[in-house]
Design a protein around this motif. Sequence first.
Motif, PDB file in Angstrom:
ATOM      1  N   ALA A   1      32.125   0.110 -27.657  1.00 40.28           N
ATOM      2  CA  ALA A   1      32.844  -1.100 -28.080  1.00 40.28           C
ATOM      3  C   ALA A   1      31.891  -2.289 -28.153  1.00 40.28           C
ATOM      4  N   TYR A   2      30.998  -2.415 -27.167  1.00 40.64           N
ATOM      5  CA  TYR A   2      30.035  -3.530 -27.144  1.00 40.64           C
ATOM      6  C   TYR A   2      29.117  -3.486 -28.366  1.00 40.64           C
ATOM      7  N   ARG A   3      28.649  -2.281 -28.711  1.00 37.59           N
ATOM      8  CA  ARG A   3      27.731  -2.146 -29.859  1.00 37.59           C
ATOM      9  C   ARG A   3      28.405  -2.543 -31.167  1.00 37.59           C
ATOM     10  N   HIS A   4      29.707  -2.326 -31.253  1.00 38.05           N
ATOM     11  CA  HIS A   4      30.416  -2.573 -32.517  1.00 38.05           C
ATOM     12  C   HIS A   4      31.283  -3.835 -32.471  1.00 38.05           C
ATOM     13  N   HIS A   5      31.067  -4.670 -31.439  1.00 43.92           N
ATOM     14  CA  HIS A   5      31.790  -5.941 -31.322  1.00 43.92           C
ATOM     15  C   HIS A   5      33.306  -5.729 -31.332  1.00 43.92           C
ATOM     16  N   ILE A   6      33.730  -4.681 -30.634  1.00 48.21           N
ATOM     17  CA  ILE A   6      35.159  -4.376 -30.533  1.00 48.21           C
ATOM     18  C   ILE A   6      35.663  -4.873 -29.188  1.00 48.21           C
ATOM     19  N   ILE A   7      36.734  -5.641 -29.195  1.00 48.80           N
ATOM     20  CA  ILE A   7      37.270  -6.222 -27.964  1.00 48.80           C
ATOM     21  C   ILE A   7      38.340  -5.289 -27.403  1.00 48.80           C
ATOM     22  N   ILE A   8      38.064  -4.727 -26.238  1.00 45.58           N
ATOM     23  CA  ILE A   8      39.022  -3.854 -25.564  1.00 45.58           C
ATOM     24  C   ILE A   8      40.111  -4.719 -24.914  1.00 45.58           C
ATOM     25  N   PRO A   9      41.392  -4.337 -24.980  1.00 41.81           N
ATOM     26  CA  PRO A   9      42.437  -5.124 -24.313  1.00 41.81           C
ATOM     27  C   PRO A   9      42.114  -5.337 -22.835  1.00 41.81           C
ATOM     28  N   SER A  10      42.398  -6.542 -22.338  1.00 43.80           N
ATOM     29  CA  SER A  10      42.049  -6.871 -20.946  1.00 43.80           C
ATOM     30  C   SER A  10      42.723  -5.919 -19.963  1.00 43.80           C
ATOM     31  N   GLU A  11      43.923  -5.436 -20.317  1.00 40.63           N
ATOM     32  CA  GLU A  11      44.617  -4.498 -19.423  1.00 40.63           C
ATOM     33  C   GLU A  11      43.807  -3.217 -19.243  1.00 40.63           C
ATOM     34  N   ILE A  12      43.176  -2.742 -20.329  1.00 37.65           N
ATOM     35  CA  ILE A  12      42.360  -1.535 -20.246  1.00 37.65           C
ATOM     36  C   ILE A  12      41.084  -1.804 -19.458  1.00 37.65           C
ATOM     37  N   SER A  13      40.533  -3.023 -19.562  1.00 38.80           N
ATOM     38  CA  SER A  13      39.325  -3.338 -18.797  1.00 38.80           C
ATOM     39  C   SER A  13      39.629  -3.392 -17.306  1.00 38.80           C
ATOM     40  N   ILE A  14      40.801  -3.927 -16.932  1.00 41.62           N
ATOM     41  CA  ILE A  14      41.205  -3.928 -15.517  1.00 41.62           C
ATOM     42  C   ILE A  14      41.386  -2.491 -15.040  1.00 41.62           C
ATOM     43  N   LEU A  15      41.988  -1.662 -15.890  1.00 44.63           N
ATOM     44  CA  LEU A  15      42.161  -0.247 -15.556  1.00 44.63           C
ATOM     45  C   LEU A  15      40.803   0.429 -15.365  1.00 44.63           C
ATOM     46  N   GLY A  16      39.863   0.147 -16.262  1.00 45.77           N
ATOM     47  CA  GLY A  16      38.532   0.735 -16.148  1.00 45.77           C
ATOM     48  C   GLY A  16      37.854   0.347 -14.852  1.00 45.77           C
ATOM     49  N   LYS A  17      37.960  -0.930 -14.485  1.00 43.45           N
ATOM     50  CA  LYS A  17      37.352  -1.408 -13.232  1.00 43.45           C
ATOM     51  C   LYS A  17      38.007  -0.722 -12.028  1.00 43.45           C
ATOM     52  N   ALA A  18      39.339  -0.604 -12.063  1.00 44.83           N
ATOM     53  CA  ALA A  18      40.048   0.035 -10.951  1.00 44.83           C
ATOM     54  C   ALA A  18      39.624   1.490 -10.796  1.00 44.83           C
ATOM     55  N   ILE A  19      39.482   2.196 -11.919  1.00 46.24           N
ATOM     56  CA  ILE A  19      39.114   3.616 -11.855  1.00 46.24           C
ATOM     57  C   ILE A  19      37.663   3.789 -11.413  1.00 46.24           C
ATOM     58  N   LEU A  20      36.765   2.907 -11.875  1.00 43.32           N
ATOM     59  CA  LEU A  20      35.377   2.968 -11.413  1.00 43.32           C
ATOM     60  C   LEU A  20      35.307   2.775  -9.896  1.00 43.32           C
ATOM     61  N   THR A  21      36.051   1.792  -9.384  1.00 41.82           N
ATOM     62  CA  THR A  21      36.090   1.542  -7.945  1.00 41.82           C
ATOM     63  C   THR A  21      36.668   2.747  -7.212  1.00 41.82           C
ATOM     64  N   LEU A  22      37.757   3.277  -7.766  1.00 39.78           N
ATOM     65  CA  LEU A  22      38.446   4.410  -7.157  1.00 39.78           C
ATOM     66  C   LEU A  22      37.548   5.637  -7.108  1.00 39.78           C
ATOM     67  N   GLU A  23      36.823   5.882  -8.179  1.00 36.09           N
ATOM     68  CA  GLU A  23      35.978   7.076  -8.245  1.00 36.09           C
ATOM     69  C   GLU A  23      34.859   7.026  -7.205  1.00 36.09           C
ATOM     70  N   GLY A  24      34.287   5.833  -6.997  1.00 32.68           N
ATOM     71  CA  GLY A  24      33.258   5.690  -5.969  1.00 32.68           C
ATOM     72  C   GLY A  24      33.806   5.957  -4.575  1.00 32.68           C
TER      73      GLY A  24
END
Length: 554
Positions: A383-406
């Motif tokens: 998404a960053y390479r193609h200037h695509i804005i991910i919905p903020s809800e999905i970014s919060i989900l991504g952060k939560a899952i990254l934290t959870l996985e660790g």
Amino acid sequence: MFKIRIRHTKRFQEIMNVFLRNGFSHFLFRLGLTDRGSSNDSGNKMNMQDAGVKLRHALQELGPTFIKLGQIASSRRDLVPEEIAMELEKLQDHVTSVPFSRIREIVVDELEAPLENIFTSFDENPLATASIGQVHIAHLPSGEKVAVKVQRPDIRPNVETDLAILSDLARFLEDNTDWAKTYHLHEMIIEFSRSLQDELDYRVEGRNSERIAKQFEENPSIHIPSVHWDLSTDKVLTMDLVHGVKVNDLEKLDAGGYDRKLIARRIVDSMFHQILDEGFFHGDPHPGNIYILPENVVSYLDFGMVGRLDNDLKYHFASLLLDLREGNTEDMIDTFSAMGILSDDTDMQAFTRDVDDLQTRYYDVSLSEVSLGAIFVELFQVAYRHHIIIPSEISILGKAILTLEGLIAKLDPELSIMKAIEPFGRKLMRDRYHPKHLIENSWKDFVENIEILTNLPKDLKAIATTIRKGKLQLDINVQQVQVFLRRLDRISNRLSFSIILLSFSILMVGLIIGSAIAGQTNMLWQFPIIEAGSIIATLMFLFLIYTIIRSGRM
């Protein structure tokens, strides 16, 4: 030099000075925020990692608003380079505690009674401190222990000043830089402001806590501390004190005979229940917010940050994961398109190639070998390479899952989060295609279409008026022609198929009525036409329904 009106000049100058001290003079000059005399070439020579370290120091120095902004930015890998995001993840609320005399004043003012009349004891030393507030242990007259979160004095006006400056800066940058306009920077700051203002109102956190508690009313293995609303305001939050072991204190867990594998499973299942079943989830499940009680009961704390997924986003999220597993690049692109995140400037050829590379790495790989957190990181990088804005809800989900996985990797290294989420995703897909859900969606679409048809005469009149005045404009983006033509081709094929099916059905009805009137069976070269035609019509109808459902649009 910066030419827009700043409502809080003194604080704005403080912010500029902090960034200048940390080596961002060249960057500020290029944005038009400082003059050439303040600029030097040192910022030009910084690599991404050095820039991330200096940015973290600057945000830390600027206080609560900027610490929160950095913490949120660390989860937006679709907007922030990976090296900088990793540094911003290290931002912590290292603040000194507020003197107890000021805490007493705030509690007394908010609860409108002397401290001694409310609590039989109130620990002067805070249990925990953060940039927005600090927590103290107290005893109620009933003997019950509670945790009292008290907001730091004067933090609200300071935060509101910072937010006003950020809003002015965002407007200026959108007017003067293409990247700020592309990413709708001002909208992002507005969204950030709402989120931070919610955190400043402890009643919002209390309501979030109760909403998640309702999700687990029938599940005794998950505990959410109760809110004491009679002792809570927007600046004071009183909740049951949780007596347990911090989830990452593995030595204490082992010494107490806790079952780490069971705890890990309960955390994963409870989080995905919140995310995919309820669509309302704890947005920051780090070890400090999860405690383990006797009988391996999991207790969640601190609901200042929560995530929300509506039914469409839940479906899109599950679709992406399943399409990734099945190696279906075309459906992944369709899902991104349905999410509305592909802009007119997206290079669809390059984007499709990157998505295809991504799914190739995960196609037909054992679920136990797949990291869901890694998938999120790679999706955000695409998404960053193609200037695509991910919905903020999905970014919060991504952060939560990254934290959870660790966290889960320490509790039970054998537990695969990707494997654990698959049953929830498939259940979500089944529920979406349940006849009741399909009928409800079809009825909603029918009502919407009726409204469109009702307004059609007015719309046509408005278009005709515009054409007569010579003001009709057409905006054609050549890069999107192939995508548009492909969708148009699908629509025309589906319409043609529907017309053929209708014509065939009319023909069959005519044969049935004719044979009934004549009292004869219809045989052509000893072949039962009506029976065969009915089977063909039924198969065509089922195929049409399948293609519509598969597209995700009823």
